[in-house]
Design a protein around this motif. Structure first.
Motif, PDB file in Angstrom:
ATOM      1  N   TYR A   1       9.707  94.605  67.568  1.00  0.00           N
ATOM      2  CA  TYR A   1      11.434  94.068  68.560  1.00  0.00           C
ATOM      3  C   TYR A   1      12.006  92.580  68.303  1.00  0.00           C
ATOM      4  CZ  TYR A   1      15.519  93.454  71.763  1.00  0.00           C
ATOM      5  OH  TYR A   1      16.597  92.891  71.912  1.00  0.00           O
ATOM      6  N   GLN A   2      12.264  92.044  67.717  1.00  0.00           N
ATOM      7  CA  GLN A   2      13.019  90.079  67.910  1.00  0.00           C
ATOM      8  C   GLN A   2      14.001  90.142  68.008  1.00  0.00           C
ATOM      9  OE1 GLN A   2      10.425  89.236  64.089  1.00  0.00           O
ATOM     10  NE2 GLN A   2       9.637  90.978  64.084  1.00  0.00           N
ATOM     11  N   LYS A   3      14.007  88.990  68.888  1.00  0.00           N
ATOM     12  CA  LYS A   3      15.486  88.798  69.302  1.00  0.00           C
ATOM     13  C   LYS A   3      15.787  87.463  69.405  1.00  0.00           C
ATOM     14  CE  LYS A   3      18.924  89.293  73.629  1.00  0.00           C
ATOM     15  NZ  LYS A   3      18.830  89.927  75.079  1.00  0.00           N
ATOM     16  N   PHE A   4      16.414  87.036  68.572  1.00  0.00           N
ATOM     17  CA  PHE A   4      17.277  85.637  68.321  1.00  0.00           C
ATOM     18  C   PHE A   4      18.246  84.777  68.843  1.00  0.00           C
ATOM     19  CE2 PHE A   4      14.451  87.248  64.819  1.00  0.00           C
ATOM     20  CZ  PHE A   4      13.338  86.454  64.484  1.00  0.00           C
ATOM     21  N   LYS A   5      18.090  83.873  70.011  1.00  0.00           N
ATOM     22  CA  LYS A   5      19.245  82.639  70.023  1.00  0.00           C
ATOM     23  C   LYS A   5      19.972  82.295  69.144  1.00  0.00           C
ATOM     24  CE  LYS A   5      20.027  84.352  74.312  1.00  0.00           C
ATOM     25  NZ  LYS A   5      20.930  84.952  74.701  1.00  0.00           N
ATOM     26  N   SER A   6      21.199  82.274  68.677  1.00  0.00           N
ATOM     27  CA  SER A   6      21.691  81.697  67.383  1.00  0.00           C
ATOM     28  C   SER A   6      21.786  80.209  67.741  1.00  0.00           C
ATOM     29  CB  SER A   6      22.891  81.788  67.510  1.00  0.00           C
ATOM     30  OG  SER A   6      24.058  81.548  66.148  1.00  0.00           O
ATOM     31  N   LYS A   7      22.430  79.805  67.245  1.00  0.00           N
ATOM     32  CA  LYS A   7      22.007  77.497  67.079  1.00  0.00           C
ATOM     33  C   LYS A   7      23.386  77.579  66.832  1.00  0.00           C
ATOM     34  CE  LYS A   7      18.131  76.151  65.130  1.00  0.00           C
ATOM     35  NZ  LYS A   7      17.067  75.689  63.770  1.00  0.00           N
ATOM     36  N   GLY A   8      24.198  79.210  67.430  1.00  0.00           N
ATOM     37  CA  GLY A   8      25.941  78.509  67.074  1.00  0.00           C
ATOM     38  C   GLY A   8      26.290  79.479  69.135  1.00  0.00           C
ATOM     39  N   VAL A   9      27.154  80.504  68.983  1.00  0.00           N
ATOM     40  CA  VAL A   9      26.883  81.131  69.731  1.00  0.00           C
ATOM     41  C   VAL A   9      26.961  82.714  69.610  1.00  0.00           C
ATOM     42  CG1 VAL A   9      29.544  80.528  70.242  1.00  0.00           C
ATOM     43  CG2 VAL A   9      29.018  82.182  68.807  1.00  0.00           C
ATOM     44  N   ASN A  10      26.714  83.243  68.400  1.00  0.00           N
ATOM     45  CA  ASN A  10      25.943  84.260  68.030  1.00  0.00           C
ATOM     46  C   ASN A  10      24.167  84.840  68.885  1.00  0.00           C
ATOM     47  OD1 ASN A  10      27.998  85.316  66.643  1.00  0.00           O
ATOM     48  ND2 ASN A  10      27.419  85.243  64.996  1.00  0.00           N
ATOM     49  N   GLU A  11      24.282  86.461  68.979  1.00  0.00           N
ATOM     50  CA  GLU A  11      22.757  86.122  68.578  1.00  0.00           C
ATOM     51  C   GLU A  11      22.054  87.592  67.860  1.00  0.00           C
ATOM     52  OE1 GLU A  11      21.214  87.465  73.187  1.00  0.00           O
ATOM     53  OE2 GLU A  11      21.330  89.757  72.489  1.00  0.00           O
ATOM     54  N   LEU A  12      20.480  87.709  67.633  1.00  0.00           N
ATOM     55  CA  LEU A  12      20.448  88.304  65.960  1.00  0.00           C
ATOM     56  C   LEU A  12      19.595  89.019  66.995  1.00  0.00           C
ATOM     57  CD1 LEU A  12      20.634  89.206  63.401  1.00  0.00           C
ATOM     58  CD2 LEU A  12      18.994  87.393  63.507  1.00  0.00           C
ATOM     59  N   GLN A  13      19.384  90.190  66.945  1.00  0.00           N
ATOM     60  CA  GLN A  13      18.529  91.104  67.242  1.00  0.00           C
ATOM     61  C   GLN A  13      17.654  91.639  66.264  1.00  0.00           C
ATOM     62  OE1 GLN A  13      19.371  94.266  70.269  1.00  0.00           O
ATOM     63  NE2 GLN A  13      20.830  92.630  71.273  1.00  0.00           N
ATOM     64  N   PHE A  14      16.532  91.861  65.761  1.00  0.00           N
ATOM     65  CA  PHE A  14      15.921  92.550  64.391  1.00  0.00           C
ATOM     66  C   PHE A  14      14.801  93.122  64.726  1.00  0.00           C
ATOM     67  CE2 PHE A  14      12.872  91.304  61.227  1.00  0.00           C
ATOM     68  CZ  PHE A  14      13.348  91.713  60.461  1.00  0.00           C
ATOM     69  N   VAL A  15      14.954  94.304  64.325  1.00  0.00           N
ATOM     70  CA  VAL A  15      13.844  95.610  64.631  1.00  0.00           C
ATOM     71  C   VAL A  15      13.419  95.752  63.224  1.00  0.00           C
ATOM     72  CG1 VAL A  15      13.477  97.648  65.847  1.00  0.00           C
ATOM     73  CG2 VAL A  15      15.592  96.485  67.012  1.00  0.00           C
ATOM     74  N   PRO A  16      11.631  95.132  62.713  1.00  0.00           N
ATOM     75  CA  PRO A  16      10.956  95.334  61.871  1.00  0.00           C
ATOM     76  C   PRO A  16      10.750  97.137  61.434  1.00  0.00           C
ATOM     77  CG  PRO A  16      10.639  93.756  62.226  1.00  0.00           C
ATOM     78  CD  PRO A  16      11.261  94.286  63.034  1.00  0.00           C
ATOM     79  N   VAL A  17      11.071  97.774  60.711  1.00  0.00           N
ATOM     80  CA  VAL A  17       9.622  99.419  60.235  1.00  0.00           C
ATOM     81  C   VAL A  17       9.469  98.735  59.553  1.00  0.00           C
ATOM     82  CG1 VAL A  17       9.288 101.528  61.116  1.00  0.00           C
ATOM     83  CG2 VAL A  17      11.407 100.385  62.646  1.00  0.00           C
ATOM     84  N   PHE A  18       7.925  99.107  59.106  1.00  0.00           N
ATOM     85  CA  PHE A  18       7.499  98.855  58.022  1.00  0.00           C
ATOM     86  C   PHE A  18       6.137  99.506  57.839  1.00  0.00           C
ATOM     87  CE2 PHE A  18       6.268  94.879  59.976  1.00  0.00           C
ATOM     88  CZ  PHE A  18       4.992  94.986  59.458  1.00  0.00           C
ATOM     89  N   GLY A  19       5.796 100.233  56.597  1.00  0.00           N
ATOM     90  CA  GLY A  19       4.399 100.470  56.798  1.00  0.00           C
ATOM     91  C   GLY A  19       4.066  98.911  55.287  1.00  0.00           C
ATOM     92  N   ASN A  20       2.076  99.623  55.525  1.00  0.00           N
ATOM     93  CA  ASN A  20       1.449  98.446  54.736  1.00  0.00           C
ATOM     94  C   ASN A  20       0.628  98.907  54.639  1.00  0.00           C
ATOM     95  OD1 ASN A  20      -0.333  97.708  56.994  1.00  0.00           O
ATOM     96  ND2 ASN A  20       1.974  97.375  57.626  1.00  0.00           N
ATOM     97  N   LEU A  21      -0.385  98.539  53.406  1.00  0.00           N
ATOM     98  CA  LEU A  21      -1.473  98.832  52.579  1.00  0.00           C
ATOM     99  C   LEU A  21      -2.671  97.670  53.178  1.00  0.00           C
ATOM    100  CD1 LEU A  21      -1.608 100.065  49.489  1.00  0.00           C
ATOM    101  CD2 LEU A  21      -1.491 101.546  51.498  1.00  0.00           C
ATOM    102  N   LEU A  22      -3.339  97.774  53.355  1.00  0.00           N
ATOM    103  CA  LEU A  22      -4.441  96.978  54.241  1.00  0.00           C
ATOM    104  C   LEU A  22      -5.956  96.561  53.925  1.00  0.00           C
ATOM    105  CD1 LEU A  22      -3.055  98.098  57.202  1.00  0.00           C
ATOM    106  CD2 LEU A  22      -3.978  95.984  58.453  1.00  0.00           C
ATOM    107  N   PHE A  23      -6.199  95.405  53.715  1.00  0.00           N
ATOM    108  CA  PHE A  23      -7.399  95.949  52.350  1.00  0.00           C
ATOM    109  C   PHE A  23      -8.235  94.831  53.743  1.00  0.00           C
ATOM    110  CE2 PHE A  23     -10.176  92.932  49.571  1.00  0.00           C
ATOM    111  CZ  PHE A  23     -10.844  94.230  48.916  1.00  0.00           C
ATOM    112  N   GLN A  24      -9.610  95.018  54.001  1.00  0.00           N
ATOM    113  CA  GLN A  24     -10.571  94.222  54.309  1.00  0.00           C
ATOM    114  C   GLN A  24     -11.170  93.903  53.885  1.00  0.00           C
ATOM    115  OE1 GLN A  24     -11.802  96.696  57.745  1.00  0.00           O
ATOM    116  NE2 GLN A  24     -14.468  95.459  57.530  1.00  0.00           N
ATOM    117  N   ILE A  25     -11.677  92.295  53.978  1.00  0.00           N
ATOM    118  CA  ILE A  25     -12.753  91.754  52.862  1.00  0.00           C
ATOM    119  C   ILE A  25     -13.710  92.062  53.296  1.00  0.00           C
ATOM    120  CG2 ILE A  25     -13.749  89.230  52.609  1.00  0.00           C
ATOM    121  CD1 ILE A  25     -10.564  88.242  53.327  1.00  0.00           C
TER     122      ILE A  25
END
Length: 185
Positions: free
Chosen positions: A64-88
């Motif tokens: 969950y990420q919430k950003f204040k705008s440099k104007g008057v708006n507010e942006l909320q962002f909820v990324p949901v993703f799958g990923n592959l991880l490679f351990q060295i």
């Protein structure tokens, strides 16, 4: 043989267990996105499963990420993703992992009350070390690209850099639990 996999010289048995964890830290807009919204704090959770091949995991992340705008708006962002991880595959006291993936991000703009799901792509890096048999502590850096090319009039997508401290736990498998119970008998 199952035991051969656990005895691989540069792989701890804790690396083979499923993991669940959380992170917290700054979420920083980049490029054109930084001109519209300000840096803030964010956090999220993740789960990981190990493939049968050494050094490769599949993860699912949400935050969950919430950003204040440099104007008057507010942006909320909820990324949901799958990923592959490679351990060295190097035997160090710390573990280094690269990851890449894709998913979707729910974006809500206020006070306009507009929201939608956008495709996202991500790449990241982690460094972690064990703090016991079950607990791991680490640092993570994730770059997220929000694709908005399908939106009429959109000139560029969103760019966000997540950095943070993470804490995750190795989950004991039923096989490991039954092995421990047989030793006690």
């Amino acid at each position: 043989d199952h035991r051969d996999l656990h005895s691989f010289p540069t792989r701890r048995s804790s690396d083979l267990k499923p993991q669940i964890g959380a992170w917290f830290g700054p979420v920083t807009p980049l490029g054109e996105t930084a001109k519209r919204v300000e840096t803030n704090l964010g956090g999220g959770g993740f789960a990981r499963l190990t493939f049968p091949w050494p050094f490769l995991k599949f993860g699912v992340d949400a935050s969950y990420q919430k950003f204040k705008s440099k104007g008057v708006n507010e942006l909320q962002f909820v990324p949901v993703f799958g990923n592959l991880l490679f351990q060295i595959p190097v035997d160090f006291p710390v573990r280094f992992q690269f990851k890449g993936g894709a998913g979707a991000g729910w974006i809500s703009v206020k006070p306009d009350n507009k929201s939608q799901w956008d495709p996202i792509f991500m790449a990241g890096f982690e460094i972690s070390f064990p703090a016991g048999r079950i607990v791991n502590i680490g640092l993570r850096i994730d770059y997220i690209y929000i694709y908005e090319g399908y939106i009429k009039g959109s000139k560029n997508g969103g760019h966000i850099l997540n950095t943070g401290i993470q804490l995750y736990f190795n989950i004991r498998s039923e096989e490991h639990t039954s092995e421990l119970q047989s030793r006690q008998s």
